[in-house]
Scaffold this motif. Structure first.
Motif, PDB file in Angstrom:
ATOM      1  N   LEU A   1       0.822  -1.206   0.000  1.00 48.36           N
ATOM      2  CA  LEU A   1       0.000   0.000   0.000  1.00 48.36           C
ATOM      3  C   LEU A   1       0.856   1.256   0.000  1.00 48.36           C
ATOM      4  N   SER A   2       1.920   1.265   0.785  1.00 52.95           N
ATOM      5  CA  SER A   2       2.800   2.434   0.799  1.00 52.95           C
ATOM      6  C   SER A   2       3.517   2.602  -0.529  1.00 52.95           C
ATOM      7  N   GLY A   3       3.813   1.476  -1.206  1.00 54.84           N
ATOM      8  CA  GLY A   3       4.418   1.578  -2.530  1.00 54.84           C
ATOM      9  C   GLY A   3       3.477   2.223  -3.538  1.00 54.84           C
ATOM     10  N   LEU A   4       2.200   1.830  -3.493  1.00 50.32           N
ATOM     11  CA  LEU A   4       1.219   2.451  -4.389  1.00 50.32           C
ATOM     12  C   LEU A   4       1.033   3.933  -4.071  1.00 50.32           C
TER      13      LEU A   4
ATOM     14  N   SER B   1      12.887   8.420   0.526  1.00 46.02           N
ATOM     15  CA  SER B   1      12.334   8.371   1.878  1.00 46.02           C
ATOM     16  C   SER B   1      11.488   7.129   2.103  1.00 46.02           C
ATOM     17  N   TRP B   2      10.974   6.524   1.027  1.00 42.03           N
ATOM     18  CA  TRP B   2      10.145   5.330   1.186  1.00 42.03           C
ATOM     19  C   TRP B   2      10.947   4.038   1.086  1.00 42.03           C
ATOM     20  N   LEU B   3      11.907   4.000   0.183  1.00 41.00           N
ATOM     21  CA  LEU B   3      12.570   2.737  -0.151  1.00 41.00           C
ATOM     22  C   LEU B   3      13.299   2.096   1.028  1.00 41.00           C
ATOM     23  N   PRO B   4      14.165   2.818   1.785  1.00 42.60           N
ATOM     24  CA  PRO B   4      14.861   2.134   2.890  1.00 42.60           C
ATOM     25  C   PRO B   4      13.910   1.596   3.951  1.00 42.60           C
ATOM     26  N   LEU B   5      12.871   2.366   4.295  1.00 37.81           N
ATOM     27  CA  LEU B   5      11.921   1.892   5.300  1.00 37.81           C
ATOM     28  C   LEU B   5      11.166   0.663   4.811  1.00 37.81           C
TER      29      LEU B   5
ATOM     30  N   CYS C   1       9.088   4.772  12.706  1.00 37.96           N
ATOM     31  CA  CYS C   1       9.650   5.722  11.735  1.00 37.96           C
ATOM     32  C   CYS C   1       8.736   5.869  10.517  1.00 37.96           C
ATOM     33  N   ASN C   2       8.161   4.764  10.074  1.00 34.00           N
ATOM     34  CA  ASN C   2       7.276   4.821   8.920  1.00 34.00           C
ATOM     35  C   ASN C   2       6.025   5.647   9.221  1.00 34.00           C
ATOM     36  N   ALA C   3       5.465   5.475  10.422  1.00 37.41           N
ATOM     37  CA  ALA C   3       4.292   6.261  10.795  1.00 37.41           C
ATOM     38  C   ALA C   3       4.623   7.747  10.842  1.00 37.41           C
ATOM     39  N   MET C   4       5.789   8.089  11.389  1.00 39.50           N
ATOM     40  CA  MET C   4       6.185   9.496  11.445  1.00 39.50           C
ATOM     41  C   MET C   4       6.420  10.056  10.046  1.00 39.50           C
ATOM     42  N   ALA C   5       7.016   9.264   9.164  1.00 46.99           N
ATOM     43  CA  ALA C   5       7.250   9.724   7.796  1.00 46.99           C
ATOM     44  C   ALA C   5       5.938   9.932   7.055  1.00 46.99           C
ATOM     45  N   GLN C   6       4.985   9.036   7.263  1.00 43.53           N
ATOM     46  CA  GLN C   6       3.694   9.178   6.598  1.00 43.53           C
ATOM     47  C   GLN C   6       2.949  10.416   7.100  1.00 43.53           C
TER      48      GLN C   6
ATOM     49  N   GLY D   1      -6.467   9.664  -3.158  1.00 40.34           N
ATOM     50  CA  GLY D   1      -5.890   8.325  -3.050  1.00 40.34           C
ATOM     51  C   GLY D   1      -4.646   8.295  -2.186  1.00 40.34           C
ATOM     52  N   VAL D   2      -3.755   9.272  -2.388  1.00 43.81           N
ATOM     53  CA  VAL D   2      -2.527   9.323  -1.590  1.00 43.81           C
ATOM     54  C   VAL D   2      -2.855   9.582  -0.125  1.00 43.81           C
ATOM     55  N   LEU D   3      -3.772  10.503   0.130  1.00 44.79           N
ATOM     56  CA  LEU D   3      -4.139  10.812   1.509  1.00 44.79           C
ATOM     57  C   LEU D   3      -4.734   9.595   2.213  1.00 44.79           C
ATOM     58  N   ALA D   4      -5.654   8.902   1.531  1.00 42.21           N
ATOM     59  CA  ALA D   4      -6.254   7.715   2.131  1.00 42.21           C
ATOM     60  C   ALA D   4      -5.211   6.626   2.375  1.00 42.21           C
ATOM     61  N   GLY D   5      -4.319   6.408   1.396  1.00 36.13           N
ATOM     62  CA  GLY D   5      -3.285   5.399   1.565  1.00 36.13           C
ATOM     63  C   GLY D   5      -2.338   5.715   2.703  1.00 36.13           C
ATOM     64  N   GLN D   6      -1.966   6.979   2.855  1.00 39.71           N
ATOM     65  CA  GLN D   6      -1.057   7.352   3.933  1.00 39.71           C
ATOM     66  C   GLN D   6      -1.708   7.208   5.294  1.00 39.71           C
ATOM     67  N   ILE D   7      -2.987   7.563   5.398  1.00 44.33           N
ATOM     68  CA  ILE D   7      -3.679   7.394   6.683  1.00 44.33           C
ATOM     69  C   ILE D   7      -3.770   5.915   7.058  1.00 44.33           C
ATOM     70  N   VAL D   8      -4.092   5.072   6.082  1.00 49.92           N
ATOM     71  CA  VAL D   8      -4.159   3.631   6.354  1.00 49.92           C
ATOM     72  C   VAL D   8      -2.783   3.095   6.754  1.00 49.92           C
ATOM     73  N   CYS D   9      -1.728   3.577   6.117  1.00 46.28           N
ATOM     74  CA  CYS D   9      -0.373   3.125   6.460  1.00 46.28           C
ATOM     75  C   CYS D   9      -0.020   3.503   7.894  1.00 46.28           C
ATOM     76  N   VAL D  10      -0.424   4.684   8.338  1.00 46.90           N
ATOM     77  CA  VAL D  10      -0.173   5.083   9.724  1.00 46.90           C
ATOM     78  C   VAL D  10      -0.903   4.150  10.683  1.00 46.90           C
ATOM     79  N   LEU D  11      -2.168   3.848  10.385  1.00 47.00           N
ATOM     80  CA  LEU D  11      -2.937   2.944  11.244  1.00 47.00           C
ATOM     81  C   LEU D  11      -2.338   1.540  11.249  1.00 47.00           C
ATOM     82  N   LEU D  12      -1.876   1.077  10.088  1.00 51.38           N
ATOM     83  CA  LEU D  12      -1.246  -0.241  10.022  1.00 51.38           C
ATOM     84  C   LEU D  12       0.027  -0.284  10.863  1.00 51.38           C
ATOM     85  N   ALA D  13       0.832   0.764  10.786  1.00 48.52           N
ATOM     86  CA  ALA D  13       2.083   0.802  11.556  1.00 48.52           C
ATOM     87  C   ALA D  13       1.790   0.754  13.052  1.00 48.52           C
ATOM     88  N   ILE D  14       0.781   1.490  13.496  1.00 47.51           N
ATOM     89  CA  ILE D  14       0.423   1.466  14.920  1.00 47.51           C
ATOM     90  C   ILE D  14      -0.057   0.066  15.323  1.00 47.51           C
TER      91      ILE D  14
END
Length: 229
Positions: free
Chosen positions: A74-77, A118-122, A150-155, A189-202
């Motif tokens: 999801l973060s890749g998309l 910023s995405w690839l190493p994480l 770190c991923n949640a903070m970056a998102q 789409g980007v906003l929704a994906g980033q919010i979901v990524c933050v929730l997934l990381a938590i």
């Protein structure tokens, strides 16, 4: 001038080491003699560890590793969509007739490279440690937890940046109508994906730190997991 200290009988320095406890006394160190150094004969016996089988992989660990792969995709998309959005912004930022168009293209390409780096190493680090954490590696669990934070903070940082550029492309006449509509879809789409990524990381961090996961990774004091058990 003479020093008041006098050598002990037999010469040499006096032994200031504490007496050997009776349970640790050996043929080389009878009770009352100096405390032996670690590893010497007659020293304290090594701590005996009890082998125990590793418990079955709990549901929390299975779900955490699965969610890591879901977040990876999801973060890749979302990153790809953000790069396309930046490319469209680069088209409309400066009119095509302007002499500065080439310089601004370089700037927006730099933005795209920054987003990718910023995405690839994480992402790669999370995928690698998810595999090892699924195999029972406690250090990998620790690294995966740190990477998820770190991923949640970056998102969250990327969400804030995206909100500053929200809707700016709609007022540019240099962007075709289809591209203007595409930017709206990409923004949502980007906003929704980033919010979901933050929730997934938590969720992943919580699942990796619950007691059932800790029992899977840590055998407890005085124990060790039997390899391949």
């Amino acid at each position: 001038m003479t020093h008041p200290w006098s050598p002990p009988p037999g010469g040499g320095r006096p032994d200031f080491r504490p007496p050997v406890p009776a349970q640790f006394a050996g043929p080389h160190h009878p009770p009352g003699s100096g405390q032996p150094w670690p590893g010497h004969p007659g020293g304290p016996p090594p701590v005996r560890l009890t082998p125990v089988p590793r418990p079955p992989k709990p549901v929390s660990v299975r779900v955490a590793t699965t969610l890591t792969w879901v977040g990876f995709g999801l973060s890749g998309l979302a990153t790809l969509a953000a790069m396309v959005y930046l490319w469209i912004l680069g088209i409309g930022w400066v009119p095509s007739s302007s002499d500065e168009r080439g310089s601004w293209n370089v700037v927006f390409i730099g933005f795209e490279v920054f987003v990718l780096i910023s995405w690839l190493p994480l992402a790669v680090g999370s995928a690698k440690n998810a595999v090892r954490a699924g195999q029972g590696s406690d250090p990998a669990r620790g690294w995966l937890t740190v990477l998820m934070v770190c991923n949640a903070m970056a998102q969250v940082f990327m969400i804030i940046l995206g909100l500053f550029s929200w809707g700016v492309a709609e007022s540019w006449s240099d962007i075709p109508e289809y591209a203007r509509e595409l930017t709206t879809v990409l923004q949502w789409g980007v906003l929704a994906g980033q919010i979901v990524c933050v929730l997934l990381a938590i969720a992943i961090v919580v699942l990796l730190l619950v007691p059932s996961a800790s029992r899977y990774y840590l055998p407890g004091p005085g124990r060790y997991f039997v390899p391949n058990a």
